[in-house]
Write a protein that holds these residues in place. Structure first.
Motif, PDB file in Angstrom:
ATOM      1  N   ASP A 155       0.877  -1.175   0.000  1.00  0.00           N
ATOM      2  CA  ASP A 155       0.000   0.000   0.000  1.00  0.00           C
ATOM      3  C   ASP A 155       0.916   1.228   0.000  1.00  0.00           C
ATOM      4  O   ASP A 155       1.432   1.637   1.043  1.00  0.00           O
ATOM      5  CB  ASP A 155      -0.891  -0.015   1.244  1.00  0.00           C
ATOM      6  N   THR A 156       1.142   1.795  -1.178  1.00  0.00           N
ATOM      7  CA  THR A 156       2.110   2.887  -1.303  1.00  0.00           C
ATOM      8  C   THR A 156       1.670   4.150  -0.560  1.00  0.00           C
ATOM      9  O   THR A 156       2.508   4.911  -0.077  1.00  0.00           O
ATOM     10  CB  THR A 156       2.357   3.224  -2.784  1.00  0.00           C
ATOM     11  N   GLU A 157       0.372   4.357  -0.466  1.00  0.00           N
ATOM     12  CA  GLU A 157      -0.118   5.531   0.266  1.00  0.00           C
ATOM     13  C   GLU A 157       0.186   5.398   1.753  1.00  0.00           C
ATOM     14  O   GLU A 157       0.697   6.326   2.388  1.00  0.00           O
ATOM     15  CB  GLU A 157      -1.619   5.710   0.052  1.00  0.00           C
ATOM     16  N   LEU A 158      -0.102   4.226   2.312  1.00  0.00           N
ATOM     17  CA  LEU A 158       0.144   3.998   3.732  1.00  0.00           C
ATOM     18  C   LEU A 158       1.638   4.032   4.039  1.00  0.00           C
ATOM     19  O   LEU A 158       2.058   4.590   5.063  1.00  0.00           O
ATOM     20  CB  LEU A 158      -0.452   2.658   4.164  1.00  0.00           C
ATOM     21  N   LEU A 159       2.440   3.460   3.161  1.00  0.00           N
ATOM     22  CA  LEU A 159       3.888   3.466   3.364  1.00  0.00           C
ATOM     23  C   LEU A 159       4.421   4.897   3.368  1.00  0.00           C
ATOM     24  O   LEU A 159       5.270   5.253   4.191  1.00  0.00           O
ATOM     25  CB  LEU A 159       4.577   2.650   2.266  1.00  0.00           C
ATOM     26  N   SER A 160       3.901   5.731   2.482  1.00  0.00           N
ATOM     27  CA  SER A 160       4.327   7.133   2.415  1.00  0.00           C
ATOM     28  C   SER A 160       3.964   7.873   3.696  1.00  0.00           C
ATOM     29  O   SER A 160       4.764   8.647   4.238  1.00  0.00           O
ATOM     30  CB  SER A 160       3.675   7.826   1.215  1.00  0.00           C
ATOM     31  N   ILE A 161       2.747   7.635   4.189  1.00  0.00           N
ATOM     32  CA  ILE A 161       2.294   8.271   5.429  1.00  0.00           C
ATOM     33  C   ILE A 161       3.147   7.807   6.611  1.00  0.00           C
ATOM     34  O   ILE A 161       3.560   8.614   7.454  1.00  0.00           O
ATOM     35  CB  ILE A 161       0.804   7.952   5.683  1.00  0.00           C
ATOM     36  N   ALA A 162       3.423   6.496   6.669  1.00  0.00           N
ATOM     37  CA  ALA A 162       4.211   5.944   7.773  1.00  0.00           C
ATOM     38  C   ALA A 162       5.622   6.525   7.777  1.00  0.00           C
ATOM     39  O   ALA A 162       6.157   6.895   8.834  1.00  0.00           O
ATOM     40  CB  ALA A 162       4.265   4.423   7.661  1.00  0.00           C
ATOM     41  N   PHE A 163       6.222   6.633   6.602  1.00  0.00           N
ATOM     42  CA  PHE A 163       7.577   7.178   6.503  1.00  0.00           C
ATOM     43  C   PHE A 163       7.615   8.644   6.925  1.00  0.00           C
ATOM     44  O   PHE A 163       8.388   9.035   7.802  1.00  0.00           O
ATOM     45  CB  PHE A 163       8.106   7.035   5.070  1.00  0.00           C
ATOM     46  N   PHE A 164       6.772   9.457   6.299  1.00  0.00           N
ATOM     47  CA  PHE A 164       6.781  10.892   6.585  1.00  0.00           C
ATOM     48  C   PHE A 164       6.405  11.154   8.042  1.00  0.00           C
ATOM     49  O   PHE A 164       7.009  11.999   8.716  1.00  0.00           O
ATOM     50  CB  PHE A 164       5.821  11.618   5.647  1.00  0.00           C
ATOM     51  N   GLY A 165       5.416  10.406   8.534  1.00  0.00           N
ATOM     52  CA  GLY A 165       4.994  10.573   9.920  1.00  0.00           C
ATOM     53  C   GLY A 165       6.095  10.232  10.905  1.00  0.00           C
ATOM     54  O   GLY A 165       6.250  10.898  11.933  1.00  0.00           O
ATOM     55  N   ALA A 166       6.879   9.202  10.592  1.00  0.00           N
ATOM     56  CA  ALA A 166       7.964   8.791  11.486  1.00  0.00           C
ATOM     57  C   ALA A 166       9.022   9.885  11.606  1.00  0.00           C
ATOM     58  O   ALA A 166       9.488  10.208  12.707  1.00  0.00           O
ATOM     59  CB  ALA A 166       8.598   7.498  10.983  1.00  0.00           C
ATOM     60  N   VAL A 167       9.403  10.472  10.473  1.00  0.00           N
ATOM     61  CA  VAL A 167      10.432  11.520  10.505  1.00  0.00           C
ATOM     62  C   VAL A 167       9.876  12.790  11.151  1.00  0.00           C
ATOM     63  O   VAL A 167      10.545  13.438  11.957  1.00  0.00           O
ATOM     64  CB  VAL A 167      10.963  11.820   9.090  1.00  0.00           C
ATOM     65  N   GLU A 168       8.633  13.139  10.814  1.00  0.00           N
ATOM     66  CA  GLU A 168       8.013  14.332  11.392  1.00  0.00           C
ATOM     67  C   GLU A 168       7.889  14.204  12.910  1.00  0.00           C
ATOM     68  O   GLU A 168       8.165  15.154  13.652  1.00  0.00           O
ATOM     69  CB  GLU A 168       6.630  14.562  10.779  1.00  0.00           C
ATOM     70  N   LEU A 169       7.497  13.022  13.387  1.00  0.00           N
ATOM     71  CA  LEU A 169       7.356  12.827  14.829  1.00  0.00           C
ATOM     72  C   LEU A 169       8.720  12.841  15.522  1.00  0.00           C
ATOM     73  O   LEU A 169       8.838  13.290  16.667  1.00  0.00           O
ATOM     74  CB  LEU A 169       6.634  11.508  15.119  1.00  0.00           C
ATOM     75  N   THR A 170       9.750  12.391  14.831  1.00  0.00           N
ATOM     76  CA  THR A 170      11.106  12.481  15.379  1.00  0.00           C
ATOM     77  C   THR A 170      11.489  13.944  15.597  1.00  0.00           C
ATOM     78  O   THR A 170      12.026  14.313  16.647  1.00  0.00           O
ATOM     79  CB  THR A 170      12.122  11.816  14.432  1.00  0.00           C
ATOM     80  N   LEU A 171      11.191  14.783  14.610  1.00  0.00           N
ATOM     81  CA  LEU A 171      11.478  16.215  14.744  1.00  0.00           C
ATOM     82  C   LEU A 171      10.668  16.828  15.888  1.00  0.00           C
ATOM     83  O   LEU A 171      11.179  17.651  16.656  1.00  0.00           O
ATOM     84  CB  LEU A 171      11.167  16.935  13.433  1.00  0.00           C
ATOM     85  N   THR A 172       9.405  16.419  16.005  1.00  0.00           N
ATOM     86  CA  THR A 172       8.559  16.917  17.088  1.00  0.00           C
ATOM     87  C   THR A 172       9.145  16.538  18.446  1.00  0.00           C
ATOM     88  O   THR A 172       9.190  17.359  19.373  1.00  0.00           O
ATOM     89  CB  THR A 172       7.134  16.347  16.959  1.00  0.00           C
TER      90      THR A 172
END
Length: 207
Positions: A155-172
């Motif tokens: 699921d390329t949409e879910l994978l994209s969300i998981a990736f971006f969310g992981a990096v964004e939450l790291t920054l947070t």
């Protein structure tokens, strides 16, 4: 003609100076605690000049966010055109996000505290920017799927969300002092950059 170009260049320089000052002040005092006069003082320009170029504090913040989104979008587009596997390209995106924190922590602080978590920006505008970025990342992931870098049924949409969310939450977590304390060092950020690369290359986001 030359005089007009010089005047335009001077105006752009003044606007950039004001925006850089606004990032510093808003990161330090918060969006609601910042006044136009604070921005003018930080930029060492006349109070009226900020109003002349931007009209309001809201427009200043909006312009900052548009600039950040444009630079990020341009970088993702270039990464999408570069050679490499999916994991290498995702690694470059995470590198860019962490390197931005390293180069301009005040900007990331402003984005996290005053935009993502505080809702000081029009939610429709914020959502549109997020969707556009995710769509670009999904394009890279989809190309990787077609090249066999992830399973064909991914699921390329879910994978994209998981990736971006992981990096964004790291920054947070960095901004809020949840991870690495209140003032992570340059060495800390470089280590996080390396660890995120390892997570990505370890198979979490591709083969």
């Amino acid at each position: 003609m030359a005089r007009g170009q010089a005047k335009e260049s001077q105006a752009r320089g003044s606007q950039d100076k004001i925006l850089r000052a606004a990032v510093k002040v808003m990161a330090r005092k918060g969006y609601h605690g910042t006044r136009i006069s604070d921005i003018a003082a930080e930029a060492d320009v006349a109070y009226g000049l900020v109003y002349h170029y931007f009209g309001s504090k809201e427009k200043v913040l909006e312009t900052i966010l548009e600039s950040v989104a444009t630079r990020f979008s341009d970088r993702i587009a270039r990464i999408g055109q570069e050679k490499g596997t999916l994991t290498e390209k995702l690694g470059r995106i995470s590198d860019y996000m962490l390197d931005t924190y390293l180069a301009n922590p005040e900007m990331i602080h402003l984005l996290v505290q005053e935009v993502v978590r505080s809702g000081n920006v029009d939610p429709d505008s914020e959502m549109a920017s997020a969707r556009a970025i995710l769509q670009q990342i999904r394009g890279i992931v989809e190309a990787g799927r077609k090249a066999g870098h992830v399973d064909s049924d991914t699921d390329t949409e879910l994978l994209s969300i998981a990736f971006f969310g992981a990096v964004e939450l790291t920054l947070t977590a960095l901004v809020q002092g949840i991870y690495k304390g209140s003032q992570p060092s340059t060495a800390d950020i470089k280590e996080i950059r390396r660890k995120l690369r390892k997570i990505i290359h370890g198979g979490s986001f591709g083969k």
